[in-house]
Design a protein around this motif. Structure first.
Motif, PDB file in Angstrom:
ATOM      1  N   ASN A  90      -2.688   8.559  -0.726  1.00 36.74           N
ATOM      2  CA  ASN A  90      -3.361   7.264  -0.643  1.00 36.74           C
ATOM      3  C   ASN A  90      -4.690   7.209  -1.365  1.00 36.74           C
ATOM      4  O   ASN A  90      -5.215   6.140  -1.589  1.00 36.74           O
ATOM      5  CB  ASN A  90      -3.569   6.869   0.824  1.00 36.74           C
ATOM      6  CG  ASN A  90      -2.258   6.685   1.547  1.00 36.74           C
ATOM      7  OD1 ASN A  90      -1.251   7.245   1.138  1.00 36.74           O
ATOM      8  ND2 ASN A  90      -2.248   5.917   2.590  1.00 36.74           N
TER       9      ASN A  90
ATOM     10  N   GLN B  35      -6.968  -0.892   1.783  1.00 36.01           N
ATOM     11  CA  GLN B  35      -6.844   0.337   2.563  1.00 36.01           C
ATOM     12  C   GLN B  35      -8.097   0.648   3.371  1.00 36.01           C
ATOM     13  O   GLN B  35      -8.035   1.111   4.497  1.00 36.01           O
ATOM     14  CB  GLN B  35      -6.571   1.465   1.582  1.00 36.01           C
ATOM     15  CG  GLN B  35      -6.677   2.826   2.142  1.00 36.01           C
ATOM     16  CD  GLN B  35      -5.918   3.759   1.230  1.00 36.01           C
ATOM     17  OE1 GLN B  35      -4.712   3.722   1.202  1.00 36.01           O
ATOM     18  NE2 GLN B  35      -6.606   4.573   0.480  1.00 36.01           N
TER      19      GLN B  35
ATOM     20  N   LEU C  56       0.837  -1.197   0.000  1.00 38.27           N
ATOM     21  CA  LEU C  56       0.000   0.000   0.000  1.00 38.27           C
ATOM     22  C   LEU C  56       0.878   1.255   0.000  1.00 38.27           C
ATOM     23  O   LEU C  56       0.711   2.165  -0.807  1.00 38.27           O
ATOM     24  CB  LEU C  56      -0.880  -0.052   1.250  1.00 38.27           C
ATOM     25  CG  LEU C  56      -1.757   1.132   1.528  1.00 38.27           C
ATOM     26  CD1 LEU C  56      -2.808   1.224   0.449  1.00 38.27           C
ATOM     27  CD2 LEU C  56      -2.446   0.996   2.885  1.00 38.27           C
TER      28      LEU C  56
END
Ligand code: PHE
Length: 462
Positions: free
Chosen positions: A387, A458, A218
């Motif tokens: 992100n 996530q 991630l």
């Protein structure tokens, strides 16, 4: 309007400017601390995979979309499709430019401030990283200090953008990028000469595989987007100042290569110093502002090394920040027919104000967290950009290129301006069927699926 659109004076100028965008705080501030917290070499390995398999193909696509349309992200999508949805994807890039710059220019401001502190010799009186951390926190607790340096940083970038593509963006990168590289080399050499430097090197190059988990992917994927300036149209906008005859594939290789090499060299420069002084590499975002200043200042010749380091950080931040603001400026110029001056001042003021809550996150608004996330404005802007917004932008770019524009059209366009040079990826390879199928596979399947999985993970859905 687009007939008198400015262009880079050469492909080399574009490569320097695009490398200037890519090489930024992401390489010198973020990469070392993320690698430090995630096992060093193990993280580096995953990160390299993300760069090669996802970052590089999307970098090609972004630059290509810019070059093919000669437009900002909103205009680029509008030129290639009638479906209104894609216009909003472009607009997401303009929004991301606000979000990123609002925390980026705060860190840029710290870099300017620390360059001046280094000039004054402040760091030589810091005995330990704890003292440096207290100093940092004390300074940040004063909103005027943070806002003041944010202002100074902003004036620098607005000044460059006002001067235009050739006189501003191009000149700045031509002057600053070689300087950055020179400074970095000095710091790497001095780091390697320190006793105990080998521990830093082995941290960076000897992987501890037990450190790898889904979280590592991630972070590595998010960082690959951030460091290559992907997913928000910065590379597209820079690509829109390229001429048709310039080779996109080679330029992309060069940019990704320079960016990666510079991140690794920054890691060497930093970890050799940190390990040779026996400190912990897992200090997080404070690594370069808390741990490094006293350690650098204590070396012989430390005054100059500390000064060079923060100058390096400032240069890296400036050449990236201009590419972030340029996205919004190009949008106003292309879509709303603003003059460059009016567009720069409008966006400059708007983004400057959007950054104020991030500046206040360290003092008066340090208790204000958003939507029950526990994140301050500053942390939220960073999280949202790296992100969410950039990977989402990358996802849509891959879908657009793979399914809407189509791989045939992408490859046909990639071959325009093919210089047939001898780099890896030369024209023969590119014309071959395998290039098309590999590129098609990466863009149509691998990139979107990986990004999608990372999203699911996530948000805790897998
Ligand atoms: N690539 C820059 C860095 O590494 C940050 C950036 C992100 C610049 C997105 C432009 C667009 O610091």
């Amino acid at each position: 309007m687009s007939n008198n659109r400015e262009q880079w004076s050469s492909k080399a100028s574009f490569i320097l400017a695009a490398a200037g965008s890519a090489v930024g705080l992401g390489n010198i501030w973020k990469f070392p601390y993320i690698a430090g917290e995630n096992g060093g070499a193990a993280f580096l390995f995953i990160y390299l995979i993300c760069i090669i398999l996802v970052g590089l193909p999307i970098l090609n696509i972004e630059i290509l979309l810019g070059r093919a349309t000669q437009k900002n992200p909103v205009g680029a999508f509008k030129t290639l499709t009638d479906k209104p949805f894609w216009k909003y994807v472009g607009a997401l890039g303009v929004f991301a430019s606000f979000t990123i710059l609002s925390f980026y220019s705060i860190v840029g401001g710290w870099s300017v401030a620390y360059t001046l502190e280094a000039l004054k010799g402040t760091f030589s009186s810091f005995g330990t990283p704890q003292i440096a951390a207290d100093f940092f926190n004390l300074k940040n607790s004063n909103p005027m200090w943070v806002i003041g340096y944010h202002t100074a940083f902003f004036l620098l970038i607005v000044g460059i953008i006002l001067s235009g593509v050739r006189q501003g963006l191009e000149k700045a990168s031509k002057f600053l990028m070689p300087l950055l590289f020179g400074i970095l080399m000095i710091l790497v050499v001095q780091g390697l000469m320190l006793p105990g430097a080998d521990r830093g090197i082995s941290f960076l190059f000897n992987p501890d595989w037990s450190k790898i988990n889904p979280q590592t992917f991630l972070l590595a994927l998010g960082h690959a987007f951030f460091t290559l300036s992907l997913g928000m149209g910065a590379m597209m906008t820079y690509g829109s100042y390229l001429s048709e005859k310039d080779d996109v594939v080679n330029a992309s290789y060069m940019v990704a290569f320079l960016d990666t090499v510079i991140a690794i060299l920054a890691g060497v420069a930093i970890f050799t110093v940190v390990f040779s002084s026996g400190y912990d590499p897992t200090a997080g975002p404070g690594l370069v502002f808390h741990v490094l200043p006293p350690l650098l200042a204590q070396l012989s010749g430390g005054y100059i090394f500390a000064l060079l380091f923060f100058l390096l950080l400032t240069i890296a931040a400036v050449t990236s920040a201009i590419s972030i603001l340029e996205v919004s400026v190009a949008y106003l110029v292309d879509e709303l027919n603003y003059s460059r001056k009016k567009a720069t001042l409008t966006m400059g003021i708007l983004v400057y104000c959007a950054a104020i809550p991030c500046a206040l996150s360290f003092n008066v608004w340090s208790d204000v967290t958003l939507l029950g996330t526990g994140l301050t404005f500053f942390d939220m802007a960073d999280f949202l950009a790296s992100n969410v917004l950039l990977p989402l932008g990358g996802f849509f770019l891959a879908i657009f290129a793979g399914y809407v524009w189509g791989i045939d059209e992408v490859v046909r366009n990639l071959l325009i301006g093919d210089s047939g040079s001898v780099y890896f990826g030369n024209s023969i390879l590119r014309k071959s069927l395998s290039f098309k199928s590999i590129f098609g596979f990466l863009i149509r399947y691998l990139s979107p699926i990986l990004i999608f999985l990372v999203f699911l993970y996530q948000f805790g859905w897998i």
